[in-house]
Design an enzyme around this catalytic site. Sequence first.
Site, PDB file in Angstrom:
ATOM      1  N   ARG A 135      15.389 -39.122 -32.349  1.00  0.00           N
ATOM      2  CA  ARG A 135      14.222 -38.389 -31.862  1.00  0.00           C
ATOM      3  C   ARG A 135      12.921 -39.048 -32.324  1.00  0.00           C
ATOM      4  O   ARG A 135      11.913 -38.949 -31.650  1.00  0.00           O
ATOM      5  CB  ARG A 135      14.261 -36.942 -32.366  1.00  0.00           C
ATOM      6  CG  ARG A 135      15.550 -36.187 -32.097  1.00  0.00           C
ATOM      7  CD  ARG A 135      15.807 -35.970 -30.628  1.00  0.00           C
ATOM      8  NE  ARG A 135      17.015 -35.191 -30.415  1.00  0.00           N
ATOM      9  CZ  ARG A 135      17.962 -35.511 -29.543  1.00  0.00           C
ATOM     10  NH1 ARG A 135      17.848 -36.589 -28.794  1.00  0.00           N
ATOM     11  NH2 ARG A 135      19.028 -34.736 -29.406  1.00  0.00           N
ATOM     12  N   ARG A 192      29.227 -43.410 -32.262  1.00  0.00           N
ATOM     13  CA  ARG A 192      28.413 -42.597 -33.168  1.00  0.00           C
ATOM     14  C   ARG A 192      29.117 -42.309 -34.497  1.00  0.00           C
ATOM     15  O   ARG A 192      28.475 -41.820 -35.432  1.00  0.00           O
ATOM     16  CB  ARG A 192      28.030 -41.281 -32.483  1.00  0.00           C
ATOM     17  CG  ARG A 192      27.120 -41.475 -31.271  1.00  0.00           C
ATOM     18  CD  ARG A 192      27.076 -40.241 -30.384  1.00  0.00           C
ATOM     19  NE  ARG A 192      26.595 -39.064 -31.093  1.00  0.00           N
ATOM     20  CZ  ARG A 192      26.641 -37.829 -30.589  1.00  0.00           C
ATOM     21  NH1 ARG A 192      27.142 -37.640 -29.368  1.00  0.00           N
ATOM     22  NH2 ARG A 192      26.179 -36.819 -31.282  1.00  0.00           N
ATOM     23  N   LYS A 221      28.959 -32.923 -38.582  1.00  0.00           N
ATOM     24  CA  LYS A 221      29.332 -32.539 -37.227  1.00  0.00           C
ATOM     25  C   LYS A 221      30.373 -33.540 -36.697  1.00  0.00           C
ATOM     26  O   LYS A 221      30.473 -34.652 -37.212  1.00  0.00           O
ATOM     27  CB  LYS A 221      28.100 -32.479 -36.320  1.00  0.00           C
ATOM     28  CG  LYS A 221      27.370 -33.813 -36.125  1.00  0.00           C
ATOM     29  CD  LYS A 221      26.120 -33.623 -35.272  1.00  0.00           C
ATOM     30  CE  LYS A 221      25.491 -34.943 -34.892  1.00  0.00           C
ATOM     31  NZ  LYS A 221      24.246 -34.784 -34.134  1.00  0.00           N
ATOM     32  N   HIS A 222      31.200 -33.126 -35.766  1.00  0.00           N
ATOM     33  CA  HIS A 222      31.276 -31.880 -35.008  1.00  0.00           C
ATOM     34  C   HIS A 222      32.618 -31.252 -35.354  1.00  0.00           C
ATOM     35  O   HIS A 222      33.638 -31.669 -34.810  1.00  0.00           O
ATOM     36  CB  HIS A 222      31.191 -32.145 -33.522  1.00  0.00           C
ATOM     37  CG  HIS A 222      30.013 -32.985 -33.108  1.00  0.00           C
ATOM     38  ND1 HIS A 222      29.970 -34.367 -33.217  1.00  0.00           N
ATOM     39  CD2 HIS A 222      28.809 -32.624 -32.591  1.00  0.00           C
ATOM     40  CE1 HIS A 222      28.821 -34.828 -32.769  1.00  0.00           C
ATOM     41  NE2 HIS A 222      28.088 -33.792 -32.379  1.00  0.00           N
ATOM     42  N   HIS A 234      29.320 -31.701 -23.968  1.00  0.00           N
ATOM     43  CA  HIS A 234      28.085 -31.261 -23.325  1.00  0.00           C
ATOM     44  C   HIS A 234      28.358 -30.660 -21.947  1.00  0.00           C
ATOM     45  O   HIS A 234      27.541 -29.898 -21.423  1.00  0.00           O
ATOM     46  CB  HIS A 234      27.095 -32.424 -23.180  1.00  0.00           C
ATOM     47  CG  HIS A 234      26.521 -32.885 -24.474  1.00  0.00           C
ATOM     48  ND1 HIS A 234      27.146 -33.807 -25.282  1.00  0.00           N
ATOM     49  CD2 HIS A 234      25.374 -32.554 -25.113  1.00  0.00           C
ATOM     50  CE1 HIS A 234      26.411 -34.023 -26.358  1.00  0.00           C
ATOM     51  NE2 HIS A 234      25.323 -33.271 -26.282  1.00  0.00           N
ATOM     52  N   ASP A 304      26.938 -26.012 -32.357  1.00  0.00           N
ATOM     53  CA  ASP A 304      26.285 -26.959 -31.470  1.00  0.00           C
ATOM     54  C   ASP A 304      25.508 -26.128 -30.449  1.00  0.00           C
ATOM     55  O   ASP A 304      25.655 -24.899 -30.389  1.00  0.00           O
ATOM     56  CB  ASP A 304      27.336 -27.843 -30.797  1.00  0.00           C
ATOM     57  CG  ASP A 304      26.801 -29.225 -30.437  1.00  0.00           C
ATOM     58  OD1 ASP A 304      25.569 -29.365 -30.321  1.00  0.00           O
ATOM     59  OD2 ASP A 304      27.615 -30.154 -30.265  1.00  0.00           O
TER      60      ASP A 304
END
Length: 387
Positions: A135, A192, A221-222, A234, A304
């Site tokens: 971000r 990731r 996570k996750h 997602h 999440d």
Amino acid sequence: MVRRAGAMAVLAASLVVLCGCSPSSTRPTPTSEATPDAVPTATAIDPVRLAVDERLEAMTLEQKIRSMLMLHYPGTDPAPVREFADHVQPGGLILMGDNIGSSEEEVRAFTSALSSDEIFPLLLGIDEEGGDVTRLPWDELPAGSTLADSAPELTTEAFTARSELLESAGLSVNFGIVADVTADPSSFIYYRVLGHDPASAADRVTRAVQAESGHVYSTLKHFPGHGGAPGDSHSSIPVAGASLDEWRATDAVPFAAGIAAGAPLVMTAHVAYPAVDSAPASLSAAWHNILRDELEFTGVTITDDMLMLQRNGLAEFADPVENAIRAIAAGNDMLVYVLPADPGDVDIDLDALVSSVAAAIDSGRISEDAIDASVDRLLCLRFALGG
């Protein structure tokens, strides 16, 4: 919000002892028998326990439920975001790319203007893994795609520097430690993860948690692991074929290591392990029991993004209110909603959601004691941020 890393590190390290249990359970129990010749001793007053107990007792049921929400509101102007937070009264805000200004100074000015409560400031979360999930544009530090195949020491260096960036920008919670493990390059999560086998992933997860300690609250996570569940949570409910014993020997290992290293938050995933529960882990009491009882996690569980459940097209998850009730009943302490400026655009009415959860508590579907325990854990984290 003024942040003092040293004080936060000391206080956060004691939170598990002070607040990792149900409210007031650390209070001394009076005895009925007196010892005639004993010299009375004063009972030490723990300021953390005292402040959290007082705030919890003053909260209405609706305020408690609201404090279990972490919400997103778009924009880089802090005024409307703070107005939204003051109205809804969530326990935290999650910042996305649309909240991030062009410099660290802009983001720090933004985050410092969001909390109206100086004693229990909002938890300010962000997904800052690095790499594909970044971000902060100025975060050019290595991420899982590099760290998983590099010397373990690089993980320590990267997460130390990254957590310092986040702290400087006024963030307090990083959803940035991927504790999943997979050796399959076709996996959604492959680039990731921090390791491609349980042992290497566990080592790097431990290092990441230790590196972030005293700067931001780490989140694993996750849970219980996306690596063995093909698909993208997602837009679907990925399903893992592992048995519970297979999970214990593989996916559980990095989570256990991160918990032992002191991670204060674990994010539950919208993935299913039918051998344990047909429901996704985010809505599964069975998985929360395993997390608490087997892995001995006493910190905060957080979902999440709950909107992901609505996007998978399955009728079972079409009702956001029912999803929220199920998530809290399963044992989550906090629910994440990455909302647009108008929550109605994604069929979310926050006031109705809170009222429905309250009704579920009144009917006995959700335990009010469990609500108090969740809010207690969250208040402990927030109090530490208040300095």
